[in-house]
Design a protein around this motif. Structure first.
Motif, PDB file in Angstrom:
ATOM      1  N   PRO A 292      -7.805   3.011   1.294  1.00  0.00           N
ATOM      2  CA  PRO A 292      -6.812   3.232   0.242  1.00  0.00           C
ATOM      3  C   PRO A 292      -6.268   4.650   0.186  1.00  0.00           C
ATOM      4  CG  PRO A 292      -8.588   1.868  -0.597  1.00  0.00           C
ATOM      5  CD  PRO A 292      -9.014   2.324   0.771  1.00  0.00           C
ATOM      6  N   SER A 293      -7.129   5.645   0.400  1.00  0.00           N
ATOM      7  CA  SER A 293      -6.675   7.029   0.295  1.00  0.00           C
ATOM      8  C   SER A 293      -5.661   7.387   1.367  1.00  0.00           C
ATOM      9  CB  SER A 293      -7.874   7.983   0.368  1.00  0.00           C
ATOM     10  OG  SER A 293      -8.622   7.761   1.549  1.00  0.00           O
ATOM     11  N   VAL A 294      -5.738   6.730   2.526  1.00  0.00           N
ATOM     12  CA  VAL A 294      -4.768   7.010   3.591  1.00  0.00           C
ATOM     13  C   VAL A 294      -3.370   6.562   3.170  1.00  0.00           C
ATOM     14  CG1 VAL A 294      -4.115   6.462   5.985  1.00  0.00           C
ATOM     15  CG2 VAL A 294      -6.490   6.960   5.416  1.00  0.00           C
ATOM     16  N   CYS A 295      -3.305   5.449   2.426  1.00  0.00           N
ATOM     17  CA  CYS A 295      -2.002   5.029   1.902  1.00  0.00           C
ATOM     18  C   CYS A 295      -1.398   6.122   1.023  1.00  0.00           C
ATOM     19  CB  CYS A 295      -2.145   3.736   1.102  1.00  0.00           C
ATOM     20  SG  CYS A 295      -2.676   2.299   2.056  1.00  0.00           S
ATOM     21  N   GLY A 296      -2.241   6.760   0.207  1.00  0.00           N
ATOM     22  CA  GLY A 296      -1.758   7.834  -0.648  1.00  0.00           C
ATOM     23  C   GLY A 296      -1.289   9.039   0.146  1.00  0.00           C
ATOM     24  N   VAL A 297      -2.020   9.401   1.188  1.00  0.00           N
ATOM     25  CA  VAL A 297      -1.639  10.553   2.012  1.00  0.00           C
ATOM     26  C   VAL A 297      -0.310  10.306   2.713  1.00  0.00           C
ATOM     27  CG1 VAL A 297      -2.266  11.925   4.046  1.00  0.00           C
ATOM     28  CG2 VAL A 297      -4.014  11.343   2.348  1.00  0.00           C
ATOM     29  N   VAL A 298      -0.194   9.160   3.376  1.00  0.00           N
ATOM     30  CA  VAL A 298       1.029   8.858   4.127  1.00  0.00           C
ATOM     31  C   VAL A 298       2.210   8.669   3.168  1.00  0.00           C
ATOM     32  CG1 VAL A 298       2.132   7.219   5.697  1.00  0.00           C
ATOM     33  CG2 VAL A 298      -0.249   7.894   6.069  1.00  0.00           C
ATOM     34  N   GLY A 299       1.980   8.004   2.042  1.00  0.00           N
ATOM     35  CA  GLY A 299       3.045   7.840   1.059  1.00  0.00           C
ATOM     36  C   GLY A 299       3.534   9.171   0.525  1.00  0.00           C
ATOM     37  N   GLY A 300       2.610  10.117   0.289  1.00  0.00           N
ATOM     38  CA  GLY A 300       3.006  11.442  -0.158  1.00  0.00           C
ATOM     39  C   GLY A 300       3.858  12.164   0.872  1.00  0.00           C
TER      40      GLY A 300
ATOM     41  N   ILE B 138      22.527   5.980   7.737  1.00  0.00           N
ATOM     42  CA  ILE B 138      21.630   6.655   6.795  1.00  0.00           C
ATOM     43  C   ILE B 138      20.245   6.841   7.421  1.00  0.00           C
ATOM     44  CG2 ILE B 138      22.872   5.795   4.779  1.00  0.00           C
ATOM     45  CD1 ILE B 138      20.711   3.689   4.412  1.00  0.00           C
ATOM     46  N   PRO B 139      19.472   7.807   6.915  1.00  0.00           N
ATOM     47  CA  PRO B 139      18.140   8.053   7.478  1.00  0.00           C
ATOM     48  C   PRO B 139      17.092   7.087   6.968  1.00  0.00           C
ATOM     49  CG  PRO B 139      18.614   9.656   5.765  1.00  0.00           C
ATOM     50  CD  PRO B 139      19.855   8.822   5.913  1.00  0.00           C
ATOM     51  N   VAL B 140      16.042   6.917   7.779  1.00  0.00           N
ATOM     52  CA  VAL B 140      14.870   6.127   7.405  1.00  0.00           C
ATOM     53  C   VAL B 140      13.641   7.023   7.490  1.00  0.00           C
ATOM     54  CG1 VAL B 140      13.379   4.174   7.949  1.00  0.00           C
ATOM     55  CG2 VAL B 140      15.843   3.988   8.308  1.00  0.00           C
ATOM     56  N   VAL B 141      12.934   7.146   6.400  1.00  0.00           N
ATOM     57  CA  VAL B 141      11.605   7.753   6.422  1.00  0.00           C
ATOM     58  C   VAL B 141      10.607   6.609   6.516  1.00  0.00           C
ATOM     59  CG1 VAL B 141       9.933   9.177   5.205  1.00  0.00           C
ATOM     60  CG2 VAL B 141      12.377   9.694   5.003  1.00  0.00           C
ATOM     61  N   TRP B 142       9.813   6.609   7.570  1.00  0.00           N
ATOM     62  CA  TRP B 142       8.912   5.486   7.775  1.00  0.00           C
ATOM     63  C   TRP B 142       7.452   5.942   7.748  1.00  0.00           C
ATOM     64  CZ3 TRP B 142       5.681   5.851  11.964  1.00  0.00           C
ATOM     65  CH2 TRP B 142       6.077   6.723  12.995  1.00  0.00           C
ATOM     66  N   GLY B 143       6.598   5.034   7.351  1.00  0.00           N
ATOM     67  CA  GLY B 143       5.167   5.296   7.362  1.00  0.00           C
ATOM     68  C   GLY B 143       4.423   4.077   7.864  1.00  0.00           C
ATOM     69  N   ALA B 144       3.241   4.296   8.377  1.00  0.00           N
ATOM     70  CA  ALA B 144       2.401   3.203   8.863  1.00  0.00           C
ATOM     71  C   ALA B 144       0.946   3.571   8.633  1.00  0.00           C
ATOM     72  CB  ALA B 144       2.660   2.936  10.345  1.00  0.00           C
ATOM     73  N   VAL B 145       0.141   2.595   8.239  1.00  0.00           N
ATOM     74  CA  VAL B 145      -1.291   2.794   8.005  1.00  0.00           C
ATOM     75  C   VAL B 145      -2.054   1.747   8.781  1.00  0.00           C
ATOM     76  CG1 VAL B 145      -3.134   2.719   6.283  1.00  0.00           C
ATOM     77  CG2 VAL B 145      -0.967   3.823   5.730  1.00  0.00           C
ATOM     78  N   HIS B 146      -3.110   2.187   9.458  1.00  0.00           N
ATOM     79  CA  HIS B 146      -3.974   1.248  10.183  1.00  0.00           C
ATOM     80  C   HIS B 146      -5.409   1.701  10.015  1.00  0.00           C
ATOM     81  CE1 HIS B 146      -5.177  -1.748  13.128  1.00  0.00           C
ATOM     82  NE2 HIS B 146      -5.859  -0.818  13.769  1.00  0.00           N
TER      83      HIS B 146
ATOM     84  N   GLY C  63       0.795  -1.216   0.000  1.00  0.00           N
ATOM     85  CA  GLY C  63       0.000   0.000   0.000  1.00  0.00           C
ATOM     86  C   GLY C  63       0.828   1.267   0.000  1.00  0.00           C
ATOM     87  N   LEU C  64       1.779   1.371   0.917  1.00  0.00           N
ATOM     88  CA  LEU C  64       2.627   2.563   0.973  1.00  0.00           C
ATOM     89  C   LEU C  64       3.617   2.583  -0.184  1.00  0.00           C
ATOM     90  CD1 LEU C  64       3.268   2.897   4.804  1.00  0.00           C
ATOM     91  CD2 LEU C  64       1.895   4.378   3.344  1.00  0.00           C
TER      92      LEU C  64
ATOM     93  N   THR D   9      -8.239   3.554   9.133  1.00  0.00           N
ATOM     94  CA  THR D   9      -8.548   4.850   8.509  1.00  0.00           C
ATOM     95  C   THR D   9      -7.566   5.950   8.917  1.00  0.00           C
ATOM     96  OG1 THR D   9     -10.088   5.388  10.306  1.00  0.00           O
ATOM     97  CG2 THR D   9     -10.994   4.295   8.357  1.00  0.00           C
ATOM     98  N   GLY D  10      -6.429   5.581   9.435  1.00  0.00           N
ATOM     99  CA  GLY D  10      -5.440   6.580   9.844  1.00  0.00           C
ATOM    100  C   GLY D  10      -4.035   6.117   9.540  1.00  0.00           C
ATOM    101  N   GLY D  11      -3.086   7.022   9.737  1.00  0.00           N
ATOM    102  CA  GLY D  11      -1.701   6.667   9.475  1.00  0.00           C
ATOM    103  C   GLY D  11      -0.733   7.632  10.131  1.00  0.00           C
TER     104      GLY D  11
END
Length: 376
Positions: A204-212, A156-164, A50-51, A166-168
């Motif tokens: 699905p839209s939350v994946c797009g928001v967090v990925g952005g 090196i840096p890590v940019v991380w994301g998580a989705v659960h 998803g991400l 309806t939120g992330g």
């Protein structure tokens, strides 16, 4: 606080590239030099789900020159709503291959590196070598801690994301410059306490928001612009359309990361049996009780031969009653990915019947033992 640019500029842009990125390079504080840094950047994306589906096209269209993708999974029909980098015709394909095809369609000059394998303590340091930063879109805690520790060792840096559901969340972990994922979450949640995406669902839209948000952080780091999320986490509520920010600092008492460990053990995933081990037992005809704790509709799609279906909700209501009615023999508990099975294992163990969890669930069985089984 702006940080120094992570990457030195690459060669001058060609006229075609200059025209292509004209709407980006005209941004205040950006310019052609920033675009050249992006072209020279090497980014590793962990997970093409998803991400990853949100992150990878944005990285490609933004102009990142080298993109690595690591994922050992294959495309399933239930992936398609939130994993938009894949199409129905990709079902059954390795996700890294499907994702790479999309990336190359956006820009065939990008160097795409495919790693169709699971990230482990044995291979993580080698896989991360040669990259400037990591974008972690994994969906389980052992992998998140593994990526964070490996990146700390690599500097090196890590940019991380998580989705659960309806939120992330999105954040930045970089031991060389500030706090890390371990400072924010020094202790992983108890096994079974956080459902996986497959079990809890994801908007699905939350994946797009967090990925952005994740790609924006990568751009800021590479180019040295803006104020990256170092020591801050952005939390998004998709139902309310809101964002809030949480600040955190280094843990002065945290033990330094000196090597990679057994992350399943660290996250409490210990009482497991691999699909290969279970298959060997079945072939040998060894006695066992195979307990499937999924829902009936899931068993209608796919089930292991000889399994006994008792949904987790039934066990939660009466673990002692279920334990008393189980047949004799070693108990192996099965669900889709292993999360619900671990919850059931703990409940039944408390009721006096110990058991083991099929590691990775039926999904891992279909991947490692019987690829002909349907996946969902």
């Amino acid at each position: 606080m702006a940080l120094p640019p992570l990457v030195e500029p690459g060669p001058e842009l060609t006229p075609e590239r200059t025209a292509r990125y004209a709407r980006t390079t005209q941004l205040p504080g950006f310019g052609p030099v920033a675009q050249r840094r992006l072209r020279a950047a090497r980014v590793l994306v962990v997970g093409a789900g998803g991400l990853g589906s949100a992150v990878l096209p944005l990285l490609a269209s933004t102009g990142f020159g080298t993109i690595g993708i690591v994922d050992d999974d294959r495309v399933e029909p239930s992936n398609l709503p939130r994993q938009s980098i894949h199409t129905p015709s990709d079902v059954g394909r390795a996700k890294v291959e499907s994702a790479a095809e999309t990336v190359r369609a956006l820009d065939d000059t990008i160097e795409v590196r495919l790693l169709a394998e699971r990230l482990t303590s044995e291979n993580a340091r080698e896989i991360l070598s040669g990259y400037d930063l990591v974008l972690d879109g994994s969906d389980n805690f052992p992998t998140r801690y593994l990526v964070d520790d490996a990146a700390t060792l690599a500097g090196i840096p890590v940019v991380w994301g998580a989705v659960h559901q309806t939120g992330g969340q999105a954040g930045l972990s970089w031991a060389a410059q500030g706090p890390t994922y371990r400072d924010l979450f020094p202790v992983p949640p108890a096994p079974g306490s956080v459902a996986s995406c497959a079990e809890a669902g994801a908007l699905p839209s939350v994946c797009g928001v967090v990925g952005g948000l994740m790609v924006s952080q990568a751009i800021l780091l590479v180019t040295g612009t803006g104020d990256p999320l170092l020591g801050r986490v952005v939390v998004h509520d998709g139902l309310r359309g809101t964002f809030r920010e949480l600040a955190y600092e280094r843990d002065p008492e945290a033990a330094p990361v000196t090597g990679l460990i057994d992350y399943d053990l660290f996250c409490g995933v210990t009482d497991t049996m691999s699909p290969a081990e279970l298959h060997a037992r079945l072939v040998a005809g060894e006695p066992h009780t195979l307990l499937d704790v999924r829902e009936p509709w899931e068993a209608d799609i796919v089930e292991l031969p000889g399994s006994l279906l008792v949904p987790l909700g039934v066990i939660e209501r009466d673990p002692e009653g279920v334990a008393a009615r189980l047949p004799d023999g070693p108990l192996v508990i099965v669900c889709h990915h292993g999360i619900r099975a671990e919850t059931a294992r703990q409940l039944l163990d408390g009721a006096g019947v110990p058991g083991l969890v099929l590691a990775g669930g039926i999904e891992a069985w279909a991947r490692d033992v019987d690829p002909t089984l349907p996946r969902y």
